[in-house]
Design a protein around this motif. Structure first.
Motif, PDB file in Angstrom:
ATOM      1  N   LYS A 124      26.017   6.300  37.806  1.00 10.15           N
ATOM      2  CA  LYS A 124      26.826   5.512  36.866  1.00 10.15           C
ATOM      3  C   LYS A 124      25.982   5.033  35.687  1.00 10.15           C
ATOM      4  O   LYS A 124      24.853   4.590  35.858  1.00 10.15           O
ATOM      5  CB  LYS A 124      27.410   4.308  37.599  1.00 10.15           C
ATOM      6  CG  LYS A 124      28.356   3.463  36.805  1.00 10.15           C
ATOM      7  CD  LYS A 124      28.864   2.366  37.717  1.00 10.15           C
ATOM      8  CE  LYS A 124      29.945   1.523  37.126  1.00 10.15           C
ATOM      9  NZ  LYS A 124      30.376   0.501  38.095  1.00 10.15           N
ATOM     10  N   LEU A 144      26.213   2.238  32.771  1.00 11.77           N
ATOM     11  CA  LEU A 144      26.932   1.004  32.450  1.00 11.77           C
ATOM     12  C   LEU A 144      27.368   0.975  30.987  1.00 11.77           C
ATOM     13  O   LEU A 144      26.905   1.779  30.169  1.00 11.77           O
ATOM     14  CB  LEU A 144      26.051  -0.203  32.759  1.00 11.77           C
ATOM     15  CG  LEU A 144      25.589  -0.311  34.220  1.00 11.77           C
ATOM     16  CD1 LEU A 144      24.613  -1.465  34.389  1.00 11.77           C
ATOM     17  CD2 LEU A 144      26.767  -0.447  35.156  1.00 11.77           C
ATOM     18  N   ALA A 145      28.232   0.040  30.654  1.00 11.83           N
ATOM     19  CA  ALA A 145      28.788  -0.067  29.308  1.00 11.83           C
ATOM     20  C   ALA A 145      27.705  -0.234  28.240  1.00 11.83           C
ATOM     21  O   ALA A 145      27.864   0.226  27.115  1.00 11.83           O
ATOM     22  CB  ALA A 145      29.776  -1.232  29.247  1.00 11.83           C
ATOM     23  N   ASP A 146      26.579  -0.856  28.602  1.00  8.72           N
ATOM     24  CA  ASP A 146      25.502  -1.045  27.615  1.00  8.72           C
ATOM     25  C   ASP A 146      24.596   0.178  27.488  1.00  8.72           C
ATOM     26  O   ASP A 146      23.615   0.168  26.761  1.00  8.72           O
ATOM     27  CB  ASP A 146      24.679  -2.291  27.948  1.00  8.72           C
ATOM     28  CG  ASP A 146      23.887  -2.159  29.252  1.00  8.72           C
ATOM     29  OD1 ASP A 146      23.917  -1.085  29.888  1.00  8.72           O
ATOM     30  OD2 ASP A 146      23.233  -3.146  29.629  1.00  8.72           O
ATOM     31  N   GLY A 147      24.920   1.249  28.236  1.00  9.38           N
ATOM     32  CA  GLY A 147      24.145   2.487  28.147  1.00  9.38           C
ATOM     33  C   GLY A 147      23.021   2.616  29.158  1.00  9.38           C
ATOM     34  O   GLY A 147      22.369   3.663  29.251  1.00  9.38           O
ATOM     35  N   CYS A 197      22.979   2.161  36.259  1.00  8.76           N
ATOM     36  CA  CYS A 197      23.169   1.067  37.213  1.00  8.76           C
ATOM     37  C   CYS A 197      21.894   0.919  38.049  1.00  8.76           C
ATOM     38  O   CYS A 197      21.165   1.882  38.265  1.00  8.76           O
ATOM     39  CB  CYS A 197      24.405   1.296  38.078  1.00  8.76           C
ATOM     40  SG  CYS A 197      24.209   2.432  39.447  1.00  8.76           S
ATOM     41  N   ILE A 199      30.206   7.672  33.168  1.00  8.60           N
ATOM     42  CA  ILE A 199      30.010   6.714  32.085  1.00  8.60           C
ATOM     43  C   ILE A 199      31.135   5.682  32.124  1.00  8.60           C
ATOM     44  O   ILE A 199      32.307   6.022  31.963  1.00  8.60           O
ATOM     45  CB  ILE A 199      29.949   7.436  30.723  1.00  8.60           C
ATOM     46  CG1 ILE A 199      28.826   8.473  30.764  1.00  8.60           C
ATOM     47  CG2 ILE A 199      29.752   6.437  29.594  1.00  8.60           C
ATOM     48  CD1 ILE A 199      28.800   9.418  29.592  1.00  8.60           C
ATOM     49  N   GLU A 200      30.736   4.447  32.365  1.00  6.92           N
ATOM     50  CA  GLU A 200      31.687   3.354  32.585  1.00  6.92           C
ATOM     51  C   GLU A 200      32.719   3.230  31.457  1.00  6.92           C
ATOM     52  O   GLU A 200      33.879   2.903  31.705  1.00  6.92           O
ATOM     53  CB  GLU A 200      30.889   2.056  32.722  1.00  6.92           C
ATOM     54  CG  GLU A 200      31.648   0.892  33.261  1.00  6.92           C
ATOM     55  CD  GLU A 200      30.750  -0.299  33.513  1.00  6.92           C
ATOM     56  OE1 GLU A 200      30.716  -0.751  34.666  1.00  6.92           O
ATOM     57  OE2 GLU A 200      30.077  -0.769  32.580  1.00  6.92           O
ATOM     58  N   THR A 201      32.310   3.499  30.231  1.00  9.62           N
ATOM     59  CA  THR A 201      33.212   3.335  29.083  1.00  9.62           C
ATOM     60  C   THR A 201      33.977   4.609  28.741  1.00  9.62           C
ATOM     61  O   THR A 201      34.743   4.624  27.776  1.00  9.62           O
ATOM     62  CB  THR A 201      32.409   2.898  27.838  1.00  9.62           C
ATOM     63  OG1 THR A 201      31.400   3.875  27.578  1.00  9.62           O
ATOM     64  CG2 THR A 201      31.795   1.525  28.043  1.00  9.62           C
ATOM     65  N   ASP A 202      33.769   5.673  29.517  1.00 12.42           N
ATOM     66  CA  ASP A 202      34.432   6.952  29.229  1.00 12.42           C
ATOM     67  C   ASP A 202      35.111   7.498  30.478  1.00 12.42           C
ATOM     68  O   ASP A 202      34.492   8.204  31.276  1.00 12.42           O
ATOM     69  CB  ASP A 202      33.410   7.964  28.695  1.00 12.42           C
ATOM     70  CG  ASP A 202      34.032   9.301  28.340  1.00 12.42           C
ATOM     71  OD1 ASP A 202      35.280   9.437  28.415  1.00 12.42           O
ATOM     72  OD2 ASP A 202      33.271  10.226  27.984  1.00 12.42           O
TER      73      ASP A 202
END
Length: 90
Positions: A8, A10-13, A16, A42-45
């Motif tokens: 994973k 995370l949203a900040d790139g 985890c 990718i958490e944001t995708d």
């Protein structure tokens, strides 16, 4: 047999923490060469390959391993030690 590690992002790139820890254990144990593919969730995708695999196999935690057997069956491992004992050390 084909082994895929899904880790994973995370949203900040950043990766985890647990994923980074598992990668470190794979490297330390000399197991990384047995991993055929590393895929990022990718958490944001939600369309990222790792997120698609998580949805397909109904996994809600990372990292996880997919072990595809020659007969076409796939086993999912969400616990590193179990994966190590049953697959890597087998």
């Amino acid at each position: 047999m084909k082994i895929t590690l899904v880790k994973k992002i995370l949203a900040d790139g950043s990766p985890c923490r647990k994923c980074a820890d598992v990668l470190h254990k794979l490297e330390q144990g000399g197991y990384l060469a047995q991993i055929d593919q590393i895929v990022e969730a990718i958490e944001t995708d939600p369309d990222s390959r790792g997120m698609q695999l998580a949805k397909q196999y109904e996994v809600d935690r990372a990292p996880f391993f997919l072990v595809e057997q020659d007969d076409g069956s796939t086993e999912v491992y969400t616990v590193y030690l179990k994966f190590q004992m049953e697959v890597l050390d087998a």
